[in-house]
Design an enzyme around this catalytic site. Structure first.
Site, PDB file in Angstrom:
ATOM      1  CE  LYS A   1      -1.414  -5.617   9.744  1.00  0.00           C
ATOM      2  NZ  LYS A   1      -1.191  -5.012   8.444  1.00  0.00           N
TER       3      LYS A   1
HETATM    4  O1  G3P Z   1      -2.259  -4.043   5.579  1.00  0.00           O
HETATM    5  C1  G3P Z   1      -3.191  -5.035   5.366  1.00  0.00           C
HETATM    6  C2  G3P Z   1      -4.188  -4.792   4.267  1.00  0.00           C
HETATM    7  O2  G3P Z   1      -4.770  -3.528   4.406  1.00  0.00           O
HETATM    8  C3  G3P Z   1      -3.691  -5.101   2.869  1.00  0.00           C
HETATM    9  O3  G3P Z   1      -4.528  -4.615   1.865  1.00  0.00           O
HETATM   10  O4  G3P Z   1      -4.878  -3.999  -0.489  1.00  0.00           O
HETATM   11  O5  G3P Z   1      -3.075  -5.643   0.101  1.00  0.00           O
HETATM   12  O6  G3P Z   1      -5.475  -6.267   0.261  1.00  0.00           O
HETATM   13  P1  G3P Z   1      -4.480  -5.167   0.347  1.00  0.00           P
END
Ligand code: G3P
Length: 218
Positions: free
Chosen positions: A83
């Protein structure tokens, strides 16, 4: 549509894998730090459990550092996907790594323009962040729809991972657009099962079955 779990928690991943509906896992530095586990060891454990793509994020911000970290992480398992944040150095690293056959996931994508660059660099996956767009009073789903349309226009092979998913309707709307993958927190996966009419239906069937058995005894 593939479902990835957006977590580094082994218990959650085990449950999802046992249900037979989890195709992969995405992690990020925040999710790893919540677990307090040794990073590479945890990535290996997740790979062994899910036996599908597992995104592990680099923390270097410069090209050389990203490529060095990516090559090390790629040694952990055949399932590791690197990533990489959406920056000029990140895109340059993606180009290098994709030429080496190392899978990449361009993260922190907040616009169709950024998604075009990820595809051009040969990323395996691109991760537009839906919920974080919505948090800023922007339309995350509209951004996703535009990326889907652009990728279809050009037949880009980069797979779209709808990320930063906050609730079941994000999943349903992404599926209606034909998004390749949604990555979801475990709590959202659990909510996908839920409908009050299902619970009510089970309750009624059980009551009626009990009555049926009682009548048989008479
Ligand atoms: O893993 C990346 C993403 O899905 C993070 O989500 O909920 O932290 O905005 P969030």
């Amino acid at each position: 549509m593939k479902i990835f779990l957006d977590t580094a928690n082994l218990e959650e991943i085990k449950k999802g894998v046992e249900w037979g509906i989890v195709d992969g896992v995405t992690t990020n530095p925040t999710l790893i730090s919540k677990e307090g586990a040794e990073f590479k060891q945890r990535v290996k454990e997740i790979c062994d459990l899910v036996k599908g793509p597992v995104s592990a994020e680099v923390v270097s911000l410069d090209y050389e550092g990203m490529v060095r970290e990516a090559r090390e992480l790629a040694q952990i398992s055949e399932y590791v996907v690197i990533k990489i944040p959406m920056t000029p150095d990140g895109i340059k690293a993606v180009k290098t790594l994709s030429a080496e056959g190392i899978k990449t996931n361009v993260t922190l994508v907040f616009s169709p323009a950024q998604a075009i660059l990820a595809a051009k660099a040969g990323a395996t996956y691109v991760s537009p962040f839906i919920g974080r767009m919505d948090d800023l009073s922007n339309d995350g789903m509209r951004m996703l729809a535009e990326i889907v349309e652009i990728y279809n226009n050009y037949g880009f092979e980069t797979e779209i991972i709808a990320a930063s998913i906050r609730h079941p309707m994000h999943v349903v709307e992404a599926a209606l657009m034909g998004v390749d993958i949604v990555t979801i927190p475990f709590a959202v996966l659990e909510r996908l099962f839920k409908h009050p009419m299902t619970d009510l239906g089970i309750e009624r069937f059980m009551e009626d079955w009990k009555k049926y058995l009682e009548n048989l005894k008479k």
